[in-house]
Scaffold this motif. Structure first.
Motif, PDB file in Angstrom:
ATOM      1  N   GLU A 172     -46.283  18.185   5.654  1.00 19.28           N
ATOM      2  CA  GLU A 172     -46.311  19.565   5.144  1.00 19.28           C
ATOM      3  C   GLU A 172     -44.914  20.038   4.752  1.00 19.28           C
ATOM      4  N   LEU A 173     -43.909  19.661   5.555  1.00  8.96           N
ATOM      5  CA  LEU A 173     -42.529  20.034   5.247  1.00  8.96           C
ATOM      6  C   LEU A 173     -42.075  19.377   3.936  1.00  8.96           C
ATOM      7  N   LEU A 174     -42.413  18.112   3.766  1.00 10.80           N
ATOM      8  CA  LEU A 174     -42.050  17.406   2.531  1.00 10.80           C
ATOM      9  C   LEU A 174     -42.758  18.015   1.323  1.00 10.80           C
ATOM     10  N   ARG A 175     -44.012  18.390   1.500  1.00 10.74           N
ATOM     11  CA  ARG A 175     -44.762  19.021   0.394  1.00 10.74           C
ATOM     12  C   ARG A 175     -44.142  20.369   0.016  1.00 10.74           C
ATOM     13  N   GLN A 176     -43.718  21.132   1.018  1.00 10.97           N
ATOM     14  CA  GLN A 176     -43.121  22.445   0.743  1.00 10.97           C
ATOM     15  C   GLN A 176     -41.880  22.319  -0.145  1.00 10.97           C
ATOM     16  N   HIS A 177     -41.164  21.197  -0.004  1.00 11.57           N
ATOM     17  CA  HIS A 177     -39.922  21.015  -0.761  1.00 11.57           C
ATOM     18  C   HIS A 177     -40.104  20.051  -1.939  1.00 11.57           C
ATOM     19  N   ASP A 178     -41.384  19.818  -2.293  1.00 12.69           N
ATOM     20  CA  ASP A 178     -41.725  18.978  -3.458  1.00 12.69           C
ATOM     21  C   ASP A 178     -41.185  17.546  -3.347  1.00 12.69           C
ATOM     22  N   PHE A 179     -41.039  17.051  -2.126  1.00 13.06           N
ATOM     23  CA  PHE A 179     -40.697  15.643  -1.938  1.00 13.06           C
ATOM     24  C   PHE A 179     -42.006  14.851  -1.854  1.00 13.06           C
ATOM     25  N   LEU A 180     -42.741  14.812  -2.976  1.00 12.58           N
ATOM     26  CA  LEU A 180     -44.102  14.279  -2.933  1.00 12.58           C
ATOM     27  C   LEU A 180     -44.122  12.766  -2.748  1.00 12.58           C
ATOM     28  N   LYS A 181     -43.151  12.076  -3.329  1.00 13.03           N
ATOM     29  CA  LYS A 181     -43.093  10.620  -3.165  1.00 13.03           C
ATOM     30  C   LYS A 181     -42.896  10.261  -1.691  1.00 13.03           C
ATOM     31  N   GLU A 182     -41.935  10.941  -1.043  1.00  9.34           N
ATOM     32  CA  GLU A 182     -41.676  10.692   0.375  1.00  9.34           C
ATOM     33  C   GLU A 182     -42.883  11.094   1.223  1.00  9.34           C
ATOM     34  N   ALA A 183     -43.528  12.209   0.848  1.00  2.12           N
ATOM     35  CA  ALA A 183     -44.708  12.670   1.588  1.00  2.12           C
ATOM     36  C   ALA A 183     -45.813  11.626   1.538  1.00  2.12           C
ATOM     37  N   LEU A 184     -46.010  11.011   0.374  1.00  2.00           N
ATOM     38  CA  LEU A 184     -47.042   9.980   0.238  1.00  2.00           C
ATOM     39  C   LEU A 184     -46.712   8.765   1.110  1.00  2.00           C
ATOM     40  N   GLN A 185     -45.449   8.382   1.151  1.00  6.10           N
ATOM     41  CA  GLN A 185     -45.032   7.245   1.992  1.00  6.10           C
ATOM     42  C   GLN A 185     -45.320   7.534   3.469  1.00  6.10           C
ATOM     43  N   VAL A 186     -45.007   8.755   3.889  1.00  4.35           N
ATOM     44  CA  VAL A 186     -45.255   9.131   5.287  1.00  4.35           C
ATOM     45  C   VAL A 186     -46.754   9.141   5.572  1.00  4.35           C
ATOM     46  N   ALA A 187     -47.551   9.665   4.628  1.00  8.08           N
ATOM     47  CA  ALA A 187     -49.007   9.716   4.820  1.00  8.08           C
ATOM     48  C   ALA A 187     -49.585   8.311   4.937  1.00  8.08           C
ATOM     49  N   VAL A 188     -49.130   7.390   4.084  1.00  6.83           N
ATOM     50  CA  VAL A 188     -49.608   6.000   4.140  1.00  6.83           C
ATOM     51  C   VAL A 188     -49.251   5.386   5.495  1.00  6.83           C
ATOM     52  N   ALA A 189     -48.007   5.620   5.946  1.00  2.00           N
ATOM     53  CA  ALA A 189     -47.578   5.096   7.252  1.00  2.00           C
ATOM     54  C   ALA A 189     -48.418   5.713   8.374  1.00  2.00           C
ATOM     55  N   GLY A 190     -48.741   7.001   8.245  1.00  2.00           N
ATOM     56  CA  GLY A 190     -49.560   7.675   9.253  1.00  2.00           C
ATOM     57  C   GLY A 190     -50.956   7.090   9.337  1.00  2.00           C
ATOM     58  N   ILE A 191     -51.544   6.772   8.175  1.00  2.00           N
ATOM     59  CA  ILE A 191     -52.891   6.191   8.161  1.00  2.00           C
ATOM     60  C   ILE A 191     -52.875   4.788   8.774  1.00  2.00           C
TER      61      ILE A 191
END
Length: 598
Positions: free
Chosen positions: A378-397
């Motif tokens: 959510e923090l990454l999305r708020q700051h438009d770091f969408l590429k990093e957010a996707l990497q974190v989401a994949v790692a989380g899954i």
């Protein structure tokens, strides 16, 4: 029984005669009071006693006392209180004594007795009430604390309060709350005595026989309580709670230092200790002689330095105690500081960088819990770091494959990124997750589709979801489907969806209320449709929901095409179906409604 009641009424006559003689009440009012008192006395003298009768009697007498007070104030008459108010107070205490003897276990009754005595009785009488209550309810620490606080704060008797705490601890030797309040009481007493002594010395008055024991003034008694309590109640949380209490008292600096040093020595393996030690760095005041920062820029720099010191302690903590709980404390601190508003861009940047670094380190060590993965994304999305957010989401899954929340977060990032693969990823999520946890994913898919696809596509998803989601979870889905139908196609579409679902149990009352409301919002609201909806709702909830029956009756009465002659039949149907409290509630609401239309 009649003789007892007559005797009680005769006992009231002197005070009532006084009230009439001094002009507070008229003769007619006195007669009405006697009649009401007779009725109330009769109810509490019956063989089959009812607690509510005693409560009603007490409330009547309290109202009577308050009325006397108001009338005294109005005419400015303050005499004969012993003959009037004190007589009433004595009578109410008698009623309370009878009630509390009959219903000993009713704590609320005892507390009502205490509240009454605090307002109307003497301190000695209230002390006796506390003693009687604690003799019966000695198993409730909160009542001991209440009694001790009253002795300390209202009677100004520290010795009585101390004795109550000591007795309470014999009953509850493991009660953290008792130790905390006893510790606080001794510190308050020491502070109060210290201030008194200081005032006397300033006024150069002879202390004479006044006793100010040094062991109390220095907080030695509080220290003994602290030492005894930490031997009985283990854990950093209790230790920190005592330190927090001690920090409220400026004179107890030595005690605060001792508790703080013990905390670090005894609980180095507890994340709470490290968390407390780190956060203390924020509160450290400038040294004597140092001037506090004067400008906004200087204050921001100072705050940045304090936060750096906090983080240095946390860094040491996660090295010493590399656990998920410790990282949670560290990251929570970083998030809290980042959430603080500041106009200084440099400070905000430092906070963001520290937070991201803490997240990354915890992830690398596989010590980041699922809910913190969500906060990171959510923090990454708020700051438009969408590429990093996707990497974190994949790692989380990868770590939490059975987590519907992690799939939702990944999908949300892809939606933000306007990815073309969203539909296929939803399907992948359904394939990976157990069907019983997929409700949030279905709702997310339908909501995304509503904004990105056609109505036909959205409806197809809702229909698939209705087939896939069963049991209680399907209730929420049906409500969402109905809401979407009304938004996208108006009442006609909503009615069609209702028709298609009306045999698809289970339902909620809200589902039927929605479709009823949609119909009522139409210019040409059809009574036939409302009847259909009410009848269908009552098939499901007619035995438990009295409001549905009442609203159905109101609809027949108020709608231009309603049939008021049907109301009697609806009423009797309701009486047959409703059970227990629901039936009583319905009768009461119906009576109130009829009274309002007379």
């Amino acid at each position: 029984m009649a003789e007892i009641i007559q005797e009680r009424i005769e006992d009231r006559l002197p005070e009532l005669e006084q009230l009439e003689r001094i002009g507070l009440f008229s003769h007619a009012e006195i007669k009405a009071i006697i009649k009401k008192a007779s009725d109330l006395e009769y109810k509490i003298q019956r063989r089959a006693l009812c607690k509510e009768d005693f409560i009603n009697y007490v409330q009547y007498e309290i109202n009577f006392l308050e009325l006397i007070q108001r009338r005294r104030a109005r005419i400015g008459y303050s005499f004969k209180k012993d003959e009037i108010e004190n007589s009433i107070v004595h009578r109410v205490q008698g009623i309370f004594r009878r009630a509390s003897a009959k219903w000993k276990d009713d704590v609320q009754l005892w507390l009502s007795y205490v509240v009454f005595c605090k307002k109307w009785a003497t301190k000695a009488q209230l002390s006796k009430v506390f003693s009687a209550m604690l003799a019966i309810h000695s198993n409730k620490p909160a009542l001991w604390i209440m009694a001790a606080k009253w002795e300390m704060e209202d009677r100004l008797s520290s010795e009585s309060a101390r004795q109550l705490f000591l007795r309470a601890l014999r009953f509850h030797p493991q009660s953290a709350k008792l130790y905390q309040e006893y510790f606080r009481m001794e510190l308050m007493h020491a502070e109060k005595l210290g201030k008194e002594k200081e005032e006397f010395e300033k006024a150069k008055m002879d202390l004479g026989n006044l006793d100010y024991p040094e062991e109390i003034l220095t907080g030695e008694l509080a220290r003994i309580i602290y030492k005894n309590s930490i031997n009985i109640i283990k854990g950093a949380e209790f230790h920190v709670s005592l330190l927090s209490i001690a920090q409220l008292f400026d004179f107890a600096k030595n005690l605060q230092k001792e508790i703080y040093d013990d905390l670090q020595a005894l609980h180095t393996d507890d994340p709470l200790t490290w968390d407390y030690v780190a956060r203390r760095e924020l509160e450290i005041q400038p040294q004597p002689g140092e001037e506090p920062p004067a400008t906004k820029q200087a204050r921001a720099l100072e705050m940045g330095r304090r936060e750096e010191r906090c983080c240095a302690v946390y860094e040491e903590a996660v090295q010493t105690l590399p656990t998920e709980a410790m990282w949670k404390c560290y990251i929570s601190f970083c998030l809290e500081r980042f959430a603080k508003k500041t106009s200084n861009r440099s400070l905000r940047g430092q906070r963001l960088e520290r937070t991201m670094t803490a997240f990354k380190k915890a992830q690398e060590l596989k010590l980041l819990p699922e809910f913190l993965y969500k906060q990171w994304i959510e923090l990454l999305r708020q700051h438009d770091f969408l590429k990093e957010a996707l990497q974190v989401a994949v790692a989380g899954i990868e770590l939490f494959r059975d987590s519907v929340m992690m799939w939702q977060m990944k999908l949300q990032v892809l939606i933000d990124s306007k990815s073309p693969d969203i539909a296929s990823l939803f399907k992948e999520g359904f394939a990976s997750l157990k069907p019983q946890v997929c409700l949030p994913l279905w709702i997310s898919w339908a909501e995304w589709c509503e904004g990105a696809k056609s109505q036909e596509d959205t409806e197809a998803i809702y229909k698939k979801a209705i087939l896939a989601v069963t049991g209680a979870d399907s209730v929420t889905l049906k409500e969402k489907y109905l809401d979407w139908a009304y938004r996208s196609g108006g009442n006609k579409k909503a009615r069609a969806v209702f028709k298609s679902l009306q045999e698809s149990r289970p339902f909620s009352v809200a589902f039927f209320r929605k479709v009823i409301q949609f119909e009522k919002e139409q210019e040409s609201c059809k009574m036939a449709n409302l009847r259909e909806y009410y009848e269908r709702a009552l098939r499901e909830f007619g035995s438990v929901d009295s409001d549905l029956w009442m609203d159905y009756i109101k609809e027949e009465l108020n709608h231009p095409l309603g049939r008021p002659e049907n109301c009697g039949q609806i009423y009797w149907r309701a009486m047959k179906m409703l059970q227990g409290e629901s039936a009583e509630a319905f009768v009461a609401k119906h009576a109130m409604h009829q009274a309002g239309h007379l």
